[in-house]
Design a protein around this motif. Structure first.
Motif, mmCIF file in Angstrom:
data_model
loop_
_atom_site.group_PDB
_atom_site.id
_atom_site.type_symbol
_atom_site.label_atom_id
_atom_site.label_comp_id
_atom_site.label_asym_id
_atom_site.label_seq_id
_atom_site.Cartn_x
_atom_site.Cartn_y
_atom_site.Cartn_z
ATOM 1 N N SER A 128 7.847 6.495 -12.310
ATOM 2 C CA SER A 128 6.627 6.111 -11.589
ATOM 3 C C SER A 128 5.442 6.034 -12.533
ATOM 4 N N LEU A 182 2.894 1.734 -3.214
ATOM 5 C CA LEU A 182 1.988 2.032 -4.321
ATOM 6 C C LEU A 182 1.523 3.486 -4.236
ATOM 7 N N ALA A 183 1.193 3.922 -3.014
ATOM 8 C CA ALA A 183 0.763 5.311 -2.821
ATOM 9 C C ALA A 183 1.886 6.261 -3.231
ATOM 10 N N LEU A 184 3.119 5.910 -2.883
ATOM 11 C CA LEU A 184 4.260 6.755 -3.254
ATOM 12 C C LEU A 184 4.401 6.838 -4.767
ATOM 13 N N ALA A 242 0.826 -1.215 0.000
ATOM 14 C CA ALA A 242 0.000 0.000 0.000
ATOM 15 C C ALA A 242 0.858 1.261 0.000
ATOM 16 N N ILE A 243 1.838 1.331 0.920
ATOM 17 C CA ILE A 243 2.645 2.555 1.018
ATOM 18 C C ILE A 243 3.472 2.782 -0.253
ATOM 19 N N ILE A 256 2.146 6.351 -7.037
ATOM 20 C CA ILE A 256 1.049 7.142 -7.615
ATOM 21 C C ILE A 256 1.322 8.634 -7.413
ATOM 22 N N ALA A 257 1.751 8.984 -6.221
ATOM 23 C CA ALA A 257 2.014 10.400 -5.928
ATOM 24 C C ALA A 257 3.151 10.931 -6.794
ATOM 25 N N TYR A 258 4.247 10.168 -6.886
ATOM 26 C CA TYR A 258 5.416 10.598 -7.662
ATOM 27 C C TYR A 258 5.059 10.849 -9.122
#
Lengths: 348, 292
Positions: B263, B38-40, B35-36, B42-44
């Motif tokens: 990313s 993947l979130a990174l 999760a973490i 997506i954000a990047y």
């Protein structure tokens, strides 16, 4: 063979698996439109014979002809022989309609002919409303009908049925038994059924071949198999009987049991005598007709009749009870039978 | 604790709490490693590259639009094609292999299955290096062809070499699921088809293939997914001649220091794989309807 129209001629067929002789010089002729049964205990070779006829097994020696044409070089998919598998082997990913039409699709028939022939055969087995159902949604009896429909829709010369009723409940089994018989008359296909169940073979078939350890022990009509078994094996396998081993000596039977029994000359070459339960009558010990005397071992109530075991001189006899008053265990009784009742047996 | 009944009662009474506790390791694993990150990622993907790596503002869609430039689309398409061809070869070799294994005696089946997974006992990199030895101009293959007058041939650093490497690397992942579904197939179904007049090709097409489809799809996914993202094999066996998406992504992070674009490309691959897995799920839902 009294009838000329032999459809399937199995002659001198042998097949071994390692040291086991599954089929040992088997010769059987099956006539057109006959309902034929291969009967025997498991491991007697009947399934191997079935697989030889269907083409899944090649015999080591012997010939098999269908309509006078050598069947053995023909691959299974080209033989005019269809097989209904014991497990039914329905295609789980196809509807009833596609399962039944599969064999016709293999012949590349036009779509509307396939559909009309599938309709016809589904009507015959009474499953028109299940046309679009998947096999797993059907009951055991319905699956069996689909398997049957799939096998007869190709109008084979010969239909093989491997233990057709064994997977069904007792009650449905009786219905399907009658239905199979009706179907056989209706579609006019020669049926060969393989079974270990003597009731199934005896009630369905016109003729029965009793097999044991790869050998055909006797081939006869059900009535003759029951009335005139030739061997101890057949007498024992078909119906109930009491076997008296011994030898014939000037009109009397010399054996461990029933000493001094007088028997007809037809028993001259016999190695044993068979007594069917219904040929025996249980009588009081002081009855002059009693040929042996002993005591009741067990009584089995069967509904419409009862069976009693009676031990005399070390042999246990099985007899049908006709009295309303059942004897009890330990009661002394005699056994009477007609002089013609003992069936002479000439082989083991 | 000692008697079986007390254990049974305990399991019954403390069920919810125990179940919650039991899920902690899995949840921790998923949060930290899935999760973490993947979130990174997506954000990047929506940020701007920092001068020396890392990310900085402002938020932008540039990375997404850049992916659709012909240069990058071409690499994506060629990656999909390479992975697809490798998957197809793995199936063409793996299916017959699995079929042959199911026909062996139980002892030989075990031996064959061990042989199938045996390469996994050796390091992936070393196995790939071994192909360099086999494929280069002085290698066995070239020498062999030279003997019959067809060489020398340079196999190394070609697209074919990449596909060969991918096929070789992941073929066990094709064989095993197909073997498992062939094992479950009732052999009488094939006999029934034959008895009804079906020749070998029709039996394969109408019975064997549809009934082993779940295993085939699983095997294809197991080969396609790691092939698509692979960057070691294109690097070692493909040289600089043809890049795959995996190389491109790695280069964005390690060479170009363009984390946001890397990313964005990762998200694209991920999206592609999610679509494929969803297709697989719907196919397997359909096959489940057939029952056992």
């Amino acid at each position: 063979m009294d009838s000329g129209d032999v459809l399937l001629d199995i002659s001198g067929v042998s097949r071994s698996f390692g040291d086991v002789r599954a089929l040992d010089d088997v010769s059987i002729q099956i006539r057109e439109n006959e309902f034929f049964a291969l009967l025997g205990p498991s491991g007697c070779g009947k399934t191997t014979l079935l697989r030889v006829i269907a083409g899944f097994e090649q015999p080591d020696s012997g010939t098999v002809t269908l309509d006078g044409v050598d069947l053995l070089p023909i691959p299974p998919e080209k033989r005019a022989v269809n097989l209904m598998f014991q497990s039914y082997a329905l295609f789980p990913h196809m509807t009833v309609e596609r399962n039944v039409g599969y064999g016709l699709a293999c012949e590349r028939l036009p779509r509307d002919e396939i559909s009309s022939r599938v309709d016809e055969v589904l009507t015959t087995v009474g499953l028109t409303d299940k046309r679009n159902a998947l096999p797993k949604t059907l009951s055991g009896g319905q699956r069996q009908r689909v398997a049957l429909a799939r096998a007869i829709v190709k109008r084979p010369r010969l239909l093989l049925l491997d233990e057709p009723l064994s997977a069904l409940d007792r009650k449905i089994r009786g219905e399907m038994q009658m239905e199979l018989k009706r179907l056989q008359h209706e579609v006019g296909i020669t049926f060969v059924v393989v079974t270990h169940d003597q009731d199934e073979a005896m009630s369905l078939a016109d003729r029965v071949a009793v097999m044991d350890r790869g050998v055909v022990r006797q081939l006869d009509t059900p009535l003759d198999l029951y009335r005139r078994p030739r061997s101890i094996f057949v007498a024992d396998f078909i119906g109930n009987s009491t076997i008296l081993r011994g030898r014939f000596d000037q009109g009397t039977w010399i054996g461990d049991s029933a000493p001094g029994l007088s028997v007809p000359d037809t028993c001259r070459d016999a190695i044993a005598l068979a007594l069917r339960p219904e040929a025996l009558t249980i009588v009081p010990t002081d009855d002059p007709r009693a040929r042996v005397r002993g005591e009741i071992v067990e009584v089995f109530f069967q509904g419409d009749h009862a069976l009693a075991q009676l031990r005399a001189d070390g042999t246990v006899y099985l007899a049908v009870l006709r009295d309303d008053v059942l004897p009890r265990r330990g009661d002394p009784r005699g056994l009477a039978w007609d002089e013609s009742a003992p069936i002479p047996l000439f082989e083991e | 604790m000692t008697s079986r009944t007390s254990a049974g009662v305990r399991r019954h009474g403390d069920g919810p709490l125990l179940r919650a506790l039991a899920s902690v390791p899995a949840l921790t694993y998923l949060v930290i490693l899935m999760a973490i990150p993947l979130a990174l990622v997506i954000a990047y993907a929506f940020l701007t590259a920092g001068r020396f790596g890392g990310v900085q503002g402002p938020v932008t869609l540039d990375n997404i639009t850049r992916m659709f430039q012909p240069l990058y689309l071409e690499i994506l398409v060629s990656s999909v094609v390479n992975a697809g061809i490798a998957t197809a070869f793995a199936f063409l070799i793996g299916f017959p292999a699995a079929l042959v294994i199911t026909r062996l005696s139980p002892t030989w089946q075990t031996a064959a299955l061990v042989a199938v997974v045996l390469p996994f006992w050796t390091n992936f990199l070393i196995r790939t290096y071994a192909w360099i030895v086999l494929l280069n101009r002085e290698g066995f293959l070239s020498d062999g062809l030279e003997l019959v007058g067809l060489g020398p041939v340079e196999f190394l650093y070609t697209r074919q070499a990449i596909i060969l490497g991918l096929t070789y690397a992941y073929i066990p992942l094709m064989v095993l699921p197909i073997y498992a579904s062939l094992q479950r197939l009732d052999p009488q179904l094939l006999e029934a088809a034959q008895n009804l007049g079906a020749g070998p090709w029709r039996r394969f097409r109408t019975v064997l293939l549809p009934l082993t489809l779940p295993g085939i799809i699983t095997g294809c996914l197991f080969v396609f997914i790691p092939s698509l993202g692979n960057f070691v094999i294109p690097e070692l066996l493909g040289g600089g001649n043809s890049q795959m998406i995996g190389n491109l992504i790695r280069d964005q992070f390690l060479k170009s220091r363009d984390w946001p674009f890397g990313s964005a490309l990762s998200l694209m691959v991920l999206a592609l794989l999610v679509i494929i897995v969803m297709l697989q799920a719907s196919a397997s839902r359909r096959t489940r309807k057939w029952g056992a």
